[in-house]
Each structure stands twice: as structure tokens, then as C-alpha cells.
Motif scaffolding. Structure first.
Motif, PDB file in Angstrom:
ATOM      1  N   LYS A  51       0.860  -1.181   0.000  1.00  0.00           N
ATOM      2  CA  LYS A  51       0.000   0.000   0.000  1.00  0.00           C
ATOM      3  C   LYS A  51       0.895   1.229   0.000  1.00  0.00           C
ATOM      4  N   ALA A  52       0.342   2.356  -0.379  1.00  0.00           N
ATOM      5  CA  ALA A  52       1.104   3.603  -0.409  1.00  0.00           C
ATOM      6  C   ALA A  52       1.805   3.819   0.928  1.00  0.00           C
ATOM      7  N   GLY A  53       3.093   4.073   0.872  1.00  0.00           N
ATOM      8  CA  GLY A  53       3.884   4.313   2.080  1.00  0.00           C
ATOM      9  C   GLY A  53       4.516   3.074   2.669  1.00  0.00           C
ATOM     10  N   GLU A  54       4.233   1.891   2.114  1.00  0.00           N
ATOM     11  CA  GLU A  54       4.819   0.654   2.640  1.00  0.00           C
ATOM     12  C   GLU A  54       6.112   0.307   1.904  1.00  0.00           C
ATOM     13  N   TRP A  55       6.938  -0.461   2.582  1.00  0.00           N
ATOM     14  CA  TRP A  55       8.197  -0.920   2.010  1.00  0.00           C
ATOM     15  C   TRP A  55       8.638  -2.185   2.720  1.00  0.00           C
ATOM     16  N   GLY A  90       8.934  11.816   2.553  1.00  0.00           N
ATOM     17  CA  GLY A  90       7.745  12.663   2.493  1.00  0.00           C
ATOM     18  C   GLY A  90       6.473  11.847   2.439  1.00  0.00           C
ATOM     19  N   ALA A  91       5.372  12.548   2.234  1.00  0.00           N
ATOM     20  CA  ALA A  91       4.054  11.908   2.147  1.00  0.00           C
ATOM     21  C   ALA A  91       3.983  11.045   0.891  1.00  0.00           C
ATOM     22  N   ILE A  92       3.390   9.856   1.026  1.00  0.00           N
ATOM     23  CA  ILE A  92       3.284   8.914  -0.088  1.00  0.00           C
ATOM     24  C   ILE A  92       1.817   8.582  -0.338  1.00  0.00           C
ATOM     25  N   PRO A  93       1.121   9.422  -1.124  1.00  0.00           N
ATOM     26  CA  PRO A  93      -0.227   9.026  -1.529  1.00  0.00           C
ATOM     27  C   PRO A  93      -0.102   7.944  -2.602  1.00  0.00           C
ATOM     28  N   PRO A  94      -1.183   7.283  -2.968  1.00  0.00           N
ATOM     29  CA  PRO A  94      -1.100   6.202  -3.962  1.00  0.00           C
ATOM     30  C   PRO A  94      -1.087   6.701  -5.413  1.00  0.00           C
ATOM     31  N   TYR A  95      -0.470   7.848  -5.655  1.00  0.00           N
ATOM     32  CA  TYR A  95      -0.409   8.425  -7.004  1.00  0.00           C
ATOM     33  C   TYR A  95       0.738   9.440  -7.041  1.00  0.00           C
TER      34      TYR A  95
END
Length: 172
Positions: free
Chosen positions: A46-50, A136-141
């Protein structure tokens, strides 16, 4: 000589080169395949995951592969896949440039020279126009002004294993 220098000084900054319609060496395709092997299939990040591969080499040269289309980046250490992360790249009208970029400069905490002194933690500059990797912020786009944003904790870990000169491959 003085007139040549004066002419250069008044020309102003050069515009960013136009990106080709489709650009890549296939590194992101190979990285996605390595991701499937190392992490057991395509990760539903998901956005922001690693994810960081604990079995990856702790030493050796680092390289980063970025896919703008997939909104992912893969870190290699010593030729082995070490990590995968989601990213947020440049938004329409502020597209992230594609190409091979050596990291030019690193600063743990930097503020944007262009965008209201916006914070750019764990900044790693990719070109002379200010495009960088940073936390920074990681939206899904794609949502940045051209930089490649990384999840904050990943940006910190990446900062620790790269050096000025580390290659970053950015593909469509």
C-alpha cells in the motif's frame, strides 16, 4: 572573455529536457521479477509501505531502480535485491525526469529552494534542477513537484547505504 562570461550570466537557467514518450532499460521489469523471487510474489504494498530483505548483502555497491509507472523503487546492494518501496513521483505538469542519475549531493535535512522552503528530509539530489529523492508523504499516485518521495523510514535507511555517485535508474 569578459563578454562571453557576461552572456552566460544573462541566459538564465536552461529548461528541463523533454522526456521521451517511453524510456527504460528494462531494469524495473527485472527488479519486479527479483521482487517476486525474494519476497515470494508481487507484494501488495500500500502507499507508504516498504520491505527490506534481511538476507541481502550488508556491503557492496548500491543502486536504485525507480519505476514511475509502477510507483515503486528497488534498492540493490552488492548486486542483490535489498529492498522495495512505494514512491510518489512528479504529478502531471511536474513529471519526474527519466534517465540514469548519479546521486550528486546528500543532506540529512534540506529545504526546497523552489517550493516555499518545503522540508526534504534525507535529500539525495539527482540533477542540477533540484530533483531529488527524499522522505515525504506517499499518496497512492504521483503528487510531487518532480522529486521522488520515499516513505520516511525507508528514506532514512536508503540515505545510510548510498553515497554521492550511487546510480539511480529512473524509468517510465
Amino acid at each position: 572573455m569578459a563578454s562571453a562570461l557576461a552572456a552566460c550570466a544573462t541566459e538564465g537557467p536552461k529548461p528541463l529536457p523533454a522526456a521521451p514518450a517511453k524510456f527504460g532499460w528494462g531494469h524495473s521489469d527485472r527488479a519486479a521479477q527479483a521482487e517476486a523471487r525474494v519476497f515470494g510474489g508481487t507484494l501488495p504494498l500500500k502507499a507508504g509501505e516498504w520491505k527490506w530483505n534481511a538476507a541481502a548483502p550488508k556491503a557492496g555497491a548500491s543502486e536504485l531502480v525507480v519505476s514511475l509507472g509502477r510507483q515503486r523503487a528497488w534498492l540493490y546492494r552488492g548486486g542483490e535485491l535489498a529492498a522495495v518501496t512505494t514512491i510518489s513521483s512528479g504529478s502531471p505538469g511536474h513529471e519526474s525526469p527519466v534517465g540514469r542519475f548519479p546521486i550528486m549531493e546528500k543532506q540529512r535535512f534540506h529545504r526546497s529552494n523552489r517550493y516555499s522552503a518545503a522540508p526534504m528530509p534525507f535529500m539525495q539530489r539527482l540533477n542540477q534542477w533540484g530533483v531529488a529523492l527524499h522522505g515525504g508523504a506517499i499518496p497512492p499516485y504521483p503528487a510531487s513537484h518532480g522529486c521522488i518521495r520515499l516513505p520516511m523510514a525507508f528514506a532514512e535507511k536508503l540515505y545510510a547505504v548510498t553515497a554521492v555517485g550511487t546510480p539511480v535508474w529512473v524509468e517510465d
